[in-house]
Design a protein around this motif. Structure first.
Motif, PDB file in Angstrom:
ATOM      1  N   PRO A 168       0.800  -1.236   0.000  1.00 32.73           N
ATOM      2  CA  PRO A 168       0.000   0.000   0.000  1.00 32.73           C
ATOM      3  C   PRO A 168       0.826   1.277   0.000  1.00 32.73           C
ATOM      4  CG  PRO A 168      -0.937  -1.606   1.503  1.00 32.73           C
ATOM      5  CD  PRO A 168       0.377  -2.157   1.051  1.00 32.73           C
ATOM      6  N   ALA A 169       2.002   1.269   0.613  1.00 26.44           N
ATOM      7  CA  ALA A 169       2.826   2.474   0.648  1.00 26.44           C
ATOM      8  C   ALA A 169       3.273   2.884  -0.749  1.00 26.44           C
ATOM      9  CB  ALA A 169       4.045   2.229   1.535  1.00 26.44           C
ATOM     10  N   ARG A 170       3.397   1.913  -1.655  1.00 31.73           N
ATOM     11  CA  ARG A 170       3.865   2.200  -3.017  1.00 31.73           C
ATOM     12  C   ARG A 170       2.712   2.190  -4.020  1.00 31.73           C
ATOM     13  NH1 ARG A 170       8.452   1.815  -6.317  1.00 31.73           N
ATOM     14  NH2 ARG A 170       9.765   1.460  -4.510  1.00 31.73           N
ATOM     15  N   HIS A 171       1.752   1.268  -3.836  1.00 26.54           N
ATOM     16  CA  HIS A 171       0.757   1.015  -4.870  1.00 26.54           C
ATOM     17  C   HIS A 171      -0.632   1.539  -4.547  1.00 26.54           C
ATOM     18  CE1 HIS A 171       3.631  -2.546  -5.428  1.00 26.54           C
ATOM     19  NE2 HIS A 171       3.884  -1.710  -6.425  1.00 26.54           N
ATOM     20  N   GLY A 172      -0.912   1.795  -3.278  1.00 24.80           N
ATOM     21  CA  GLY A 172      -2.247   2.238  -2.907  1.00 24.80           C
ATOM     22  C   GLY A 172      -3.007   1.177  -2.131  1.00 24.80           C
ATOM     23  N   ASP A 173      -4.153   1.578  -1.617  1.00 19.59           N
ATOM     24  CA  ASP A 173      -4.956   0.693  -0.777  1.00 19.59           C
ATOM     25  C   ASP A 173      -5.603  -0.415  -1.605  1.00 19.59           C
ATOM     26  OD1 ASP A 173      -7.909   0.167   0.535  1.00 19.59           O
ATOM     27  OD2 ASP A 173      -6.333   0.464   2.047  1.00 19.59           O
ATOM     28  N   PRO A 174      -5.537  -1.672  -1.160  1.00 23.74           N
ATOM     29  CA  PRO A 174      -6.127  -2.774  -1.929  1.00 23.74           C
ATOM     30  C   PRO A 174      -7.615  -2.599  -2.196  1.00 23.74           C
ATOM     31  CG  PRO A 174      -4.654  -3.629  -0.242  1.00 23.74           C
ATOM     32  CD  PRO A 174      -4.785  -2.159   0.010  1.00 23.74           C
ATOM     33  N   ALA A 175      -8.367  -2.076  -1.214  1.00 22.51           N
ATOM     34  CA  ALA A 175      -9.811  -1.910  -1.404  1.00 22.51           C
ATOM     35  C   ALA A 175     -10.100  -0.904  -2.522  1.00 22.51           C
ATOM     36  CB  ALA A 175     -10.456  -1.464  -0.098  1.00 22.51           C
ATOM     37  N   VAL A 176      -9.351   0.186  -2.568  1.00 19.51           N
ATOM     38  CA  VAL A 176      -9.531   1.192  -3.619  1.00 19.51           C
ATOM     39  C   VAL A 176      -9.171   0.603  -4.978  1.00 19.51           C
ATOM     40  CG1 VAL A 176      -8.749   3.434  -4.480  1.00 19.51           C
ATOM     41  CG2 VAL A 176      -9.122   3.095  -2.019  1.00 19.51           C
ATOM     42  N   LEU A 177      -8.080  -0.134  -5.031  1.00 24.32           N
ATOM     43  CA  LEU A 177      -7.668  -0.766  -6.293  1.00 24.32           C
ATOM     44  C   LEU A 177      -8.708  -1.778  -6.769  1.00 24.32           C
ATOM     45  CD1 LEU A 177      -3.901  -1.287  -5.433  1.00 24.32           C
ATOM     46  CD2 LEU A 177      -4.803   0.224  -7.226  1.00 24.32           C
ATOM     47  N   ALA A 178      -9.283  -2.508  -5.838  1.00 27.44           N
ATOM     48  CA  ALA A 178     -10.299  -3.507  -6.202  1.00 27.44           C
ATOM     49  C   ALA A 178     -11.528  -2.835  -6.811  1.00 27.44           C
ATOM     50  CB  ALA A 178     -10.680  -4.324  -4.969  1.00 27.44           C
ATOM     51  N   SER A 179     -11.885  -1.655  -6.309  1.00 25.31           N
ATOM     52  CA  SER A 179     -13.047  -0.952  -6.864  1.00 25.31           C
ATOM     53  C   SER A 179     -12.791  -0.454  -8.285  1.00 25.31           C
ATOM     54  CB  SER A 179     -13.420   0.227  -5.957  1.00 25.31           C
ATOM     55  OG  SER A 179     -12.399   1.219  -5.967  1.00 25.31           O
ATOM     56  N   ARG A 180     -11.514  -0.227  -8.591  1.00 24.07           N
ATOM     57  CA  ARG A 180     -11.152   0.252  -9.933  1.00 24.07           C
ATOM     58  C   ARG A 180     -10.970  -0.887 -10.925  1.00 24.07           C
ATOM     59  NH1 ARG A 180      -6.318   4.342  -7.995  1.00 24.07           N
ATOM     60  NH2 ARG A 180      -7.644   5.921  -6.956  1.00 24.07           N
ATOM     61  N   HIS A 181     -10.710  -2.073 -10.408  1.00 20.58           N
ATOM     62  CA  HIS A 181     -10.416  -3.210 -11.284  1.00 20.58           C
ATOM     63  C   HIS A 181     -11.302  -4.401 -10.902  1.00 20.58           C
ATOM     64  CE1 HIS A 181      -6.776  -1.187 -12.826  1.00 20.58           C
ATOM     65  NE2 HIS A 181      -6.601  -0.792 -11.574  1.00 20.58           N
ATOM     66  N   PRO A 182     -12.577  -4.338 -11.239  1.00 20.33           N
ATOM     67  CA  PRO A 182     -13.459  -5.465 -10.928  1.00 20.33           C
ATOM     68  C   PRO A 182     -13.002  -6.725 -11.655  1.00 20.33           C
ATOM     69  CG  PRO A 182     -14.525  -3.914 -12.434  1.00 20.33           C
ATOM     70  CD  PRO A 182     -13.269  -3.254 -11.956  1.00 20.33           C
ATOM     71  N   GLY A 183     -13.152  -7.838 -10.983  1.00 19.72           N
ATOM     72  CA  GLY A 183     -12.721  -9.113 -11.574  1.00 19.72           C
ATOM     73  C   GLY A 183     -11.334  -9.527 -11.159  1.00 19.72           C
ATOM     74  N   GLU A 198      -8.718  -9.860  -7.825  1.00 24.85           N
ATOM     75  CA  GLU A 198      -8.600  -9.827  -6.371  1.00 24.85           C
ATOM     76  C   GLU A 198      -7.276  -9.164  -5.985  1.00 24.85           C
ATOM     77  OE1 GLU A 198      -8.953 -13.838  -5.034  1.00 24.85           O
ATOM     78  OE2 GLU A 198     -11.115 -13.925  -5.376  1.00 24.85           O
ATOM     79  N   PHE A 199      -7.306  -8.411  -4.891  1.00 24.03           N
ATOM     80  CA  PHE A 199      -6.101  -7.737  -4.430  1.00 24.03           C
ATOM     81  C   PHE A 199      -5.729  -8.224  -3.040  1.00 24.03           C
ATOM     82  CE2 PHE A 199      -7.310  -5.080  -7.890  1.00 24.03           C
ATOM     83  CZ  PHE A 199      -6.130  -4.533  -8.365  1.00 24.03           C
ATOM     84  N   GLY A 200      -4.429  -8.306  -2.802  1.00 22.94           N
ATOM     85  CA  GLY A 200      -3.923  -8.691  -1.501  1.00 22.94           C
ATOM     86  C   GLY A 200      -2.952  -7.655  -0.989  1.00 22.94           C
ATOM     87  N   ARG A 201      -2.759  -7.637   0.309  1.00 30.19           N
ATOM     88  CA  ARG A 201      -1.867  -6.673   0.940  1.00 30.19           C
ATOM     89  C   ARG A 201      -0.583  -7.375   1.387  1.00 30.19           C
ATOM     90  NH1 ARG A 201      -2.661  -1.746   3.962  1.00 30.19           N
ATOM     91  NH2 ARG A 201      -4.905  -1.949   3.520  1.00 30.19           N
ATOM     92  N   PHE A 202       0.556  -6.820   0.998  1.00 27.72           N
ATOM     93  CA  PHE A 202       1.850  -7.305   1.460  1.00 27.72           C
ATOM     94  C   PHE A 202       2.264  -6.536   2.703  1.00 27.72           C
ATOM     95  CE2 PHE A 202       6.542  -6.610   1.363  1.00 27.72           C
ATOM     96  CZ  PHE A 202       6.910  -7.896   1.768  1.00 27.72           C
ATOM     97  N   VAL A 203       2.651  -7.279   3.751  1.00 23.37           N
ATOM     98  CA  VAL A 203       3.102  -6.651   4.983  1.00 23.37           C
ATOM     99  C   VAL A 203       4.408  -7.301   5.417  1.00 23.37           C
ATOM    100  CG1 VAL A 203       2.548  -6.014   7.358  1.00 23.37           C
ATOM    101  CG2 VAL A 203       0.696  -6.285   5.684  1.00 23.37           C
ATOM    102  N   GLU A 204       5.415  -6.499   5.640  1.00 26.60           N
ATOM    103  CA  GLU A 204       6.680  -6.980   6.202  1.00 26.60           C
ATOM    104  C   GLU A 204       6.671  -6.668   7.698  1.00 26.60           C
ATOM    105  OE1 GLU A 204      11.534  -6.458   5.620  1.00 26.60           O
ATOM    106  OE2 GLU A 204      10.108  -5.391   4.313  1.00 26.60           O
ATOM    107  N   ILE A 205       6.754  -7.706   8.519  1.00 32.51           N
ATOM    108  CA  ILE A 205       6.624  -7.534   9.961  1.00 32.51           C
ATOM    109  C   ILE A 205       8.004  -7.466  10.588  1.00 32.51           C
ATOM    110  CG2 ILE A 205       5.792  -8.569  12.114  1.00 32.51           C
ATOM    111  CD1 ILE A 205       4.151  -9.472   8.826  1.00 32.51           C
ATOM    112  N   VAL A 206       8.313  -6.281  11.152  1.00 34.72           N
ATOM    113  CA  VAL A 206       9.631  -6.064  11.763  1.00 34.72           C
ATOM    114  C   VAL A 206       9.528  -5.531  13.182  1.00 34.72           C
ATOM    115  CG1 VAL A 206      10.783  -5.697   9.551  1.00 34.72           C
ATOM    116  CG2 VAL A 206       9.770  -3.745  10.771  1.00 34.72           C
ATOM    117  N   ASP A 207       8.328  -5.074  13.568  1.00 31.93           N
ATOM    118  CA  ASP A 207       8.163  -4.485  14.899  1.00 31.93           C
ATOM    119  C   ASP A 207       6.694  -4.536  15.288  1.00 31.93           C
ATOM    120  OD1 ASP A 207       6.993  -2.519  13.319  1.00 31.93           O
ATOM    121  OD2 ASP A 207       8.698  -1.143  13.498  1.00 31.93           O
TER     122      ASP A 207
END
Length: 369
Positions: A70-85, A87-96
């Motif tokens: 999301p920091a680079r590409h945008g929110d998955p929910a917003v992207l999903a509304s723009r591109h029906p059909g 599916e979008f997923g969120r990448f998270v790197e867990i460091v803290d």
């Protein structure tokens, strides 16, 4: 069944062969950095576009899922509304703690959460899985693993495990190994009622106590027998004893020559089990699970030879310690002390359909008596 995604964003000379292997093994998803790399994959494979570190392309091609930061590409929910059909997923790197909180929210709300844990501890993954479970999330958690050994651990975290694993293959064979790691379930066994035909004292010998790394239930133990054609269900020490505390991790199993079952319908002699071995825990209904051995205690004790017969006439023998606190299970989970077994008593067991060569079942002639 757990999901396995193969990450081929970094290519090498084996990538083409690895992809062919992945399709043959019915790997659930192929992860690529560009839409072009997903072109031509069969419909049996989920096509996952993961442009980590680059901008989002205008055309997603044949991608079924697009994983975004999301920091680079945008929110998955917003992207999903723009591109029906798509599916979008969120990448998270867990460091803290902060990024762990983001991962928990993602696992609770997103259709796909692709998680990379930088620290080797699995406690953060436990927290994410617990958060998703508590929220009633319907999405899937895909955890990045470095190798198949880590994948097996990830699949077992909090018993439920991650919904899937994403792993970058190094060579041909890695896809097969990853698929094998997803098979966490062991098959049920057909349990039969065996009628005791004789019990005799046979003197001293070595018996094995199998101490596992799990708590057995009261209707659960391991199958043990002198012959590969038939085994009796020996119960763990979960039932109260007057002179000692219960030890629900232990099965006082039988003489050291005896067979027991392990993974993939293989057998092991009790004498060859050791710390780290795996044995099959079985309950009275035939439900099974694979458990780790923590220790095997082999000691000289007086022994009993117990003979029984199955409904089809198959004869079964079990040699076990001559002591009343050593027990086997009957129908409905009834507990039988070994020293009180008499002809006519009914116990539970299993009659494997084939003989053995080494640890493997075979159909050749094999006489055991």
């Amino acid at each position: 069944m757990k999901l396995c995604w193969l990450d081929v964003r970094t290519k090498n000379e084996s990538t083409t062969a690895i992809l062919e292997e992945a399709v043959h093994q019915r790997i659930d998803g192929i992860v690529a950095a560009t839409a072009e790399d997903l072109a031509g994959l069969p419909p049996t494979v989920k096509k996952v576009l993961f442009p980590e570190g680059t901008t989002l392309p205008e055309d997603f091609g044949e991608a079924d899922v697009v994983v975004v930061d999301p920091a680079r590409h945008g929110d998955p929910a917003v992207l999903a509304s723009r591109h029906p059909g798509v599916e979008f997923g969120r990448f998270v790197e867990i460091v803290d703690a902060e990024s762990l909180d983001v991962a928990c929210r993602s696992a609770s709300t997103e259709r796909w959460s692709v998680l990379l844990f930088r620290d080797p501890t699995k406690i953060p993954l436990e927290i994410v899985i617990a958060a998703a479970r508590a929220s009633g999330a319907e999405g899937s958690i895909i955890t990045i693993a470095q190798d198949t050994e880590e994948a097996e651990i990830i699949f077992g975290v909090l018993e439920l495990g991650s919904d899937g694993v994403m792993m970058a293959p190094v060579t041909v064979g890695d896809a097969t190994a990853l698929k094998a790691a997803t098979v966490t379930q062991t098959p049920d066994l057909a349990m039969v009622e065996l009628t005791i035909t004789g019990v005799s004292h046979i003197g001293m010998g070595e018996r094995a106590c199998v101490d596992t790394c799990t708590h057995f239930r009261k209707d659960e133990g391991i199958l043990v027998g002198s012959h590969s054609k038939g085994m009796i269900l020996c119960v763990s020490e979960t039932h109260p004893l007057p002179y000692m505390p219960t030890r629900p991790f232990r099965v006082n199993a039988g003489a050291i020559h005896s067979y027991t079952l392990s993974a993939d319908s293989r057998t092991n002699y009790l004498s060859e089990l050791k710390a780290g071995s795996k044995v099959l825990a079985v309950d009275v209904k035939g439900h099974t699970r694979l458990v780790a051995v923590g220790r095997v205690k082999i000691e000289s004790r007086p022994l009993l030879s117990v003979d029984a017969v199955g409904p089809d006439g198959t004869t079964v023998n079990l040699i076990l310690q001559d002591d009343w606190h050593v027990r086997v299970l009957g129908p409905g989970g009834v507990v039988h002390n070994s020293t009180e077994l008499r002809p006519g008593d009914v116990v539970l067991g299993h009659l494997p359909p084939a003989d053995r060569h080494g640890v493997y079942p075979i159909e050749d002639l094999c006489l055991e008596k």
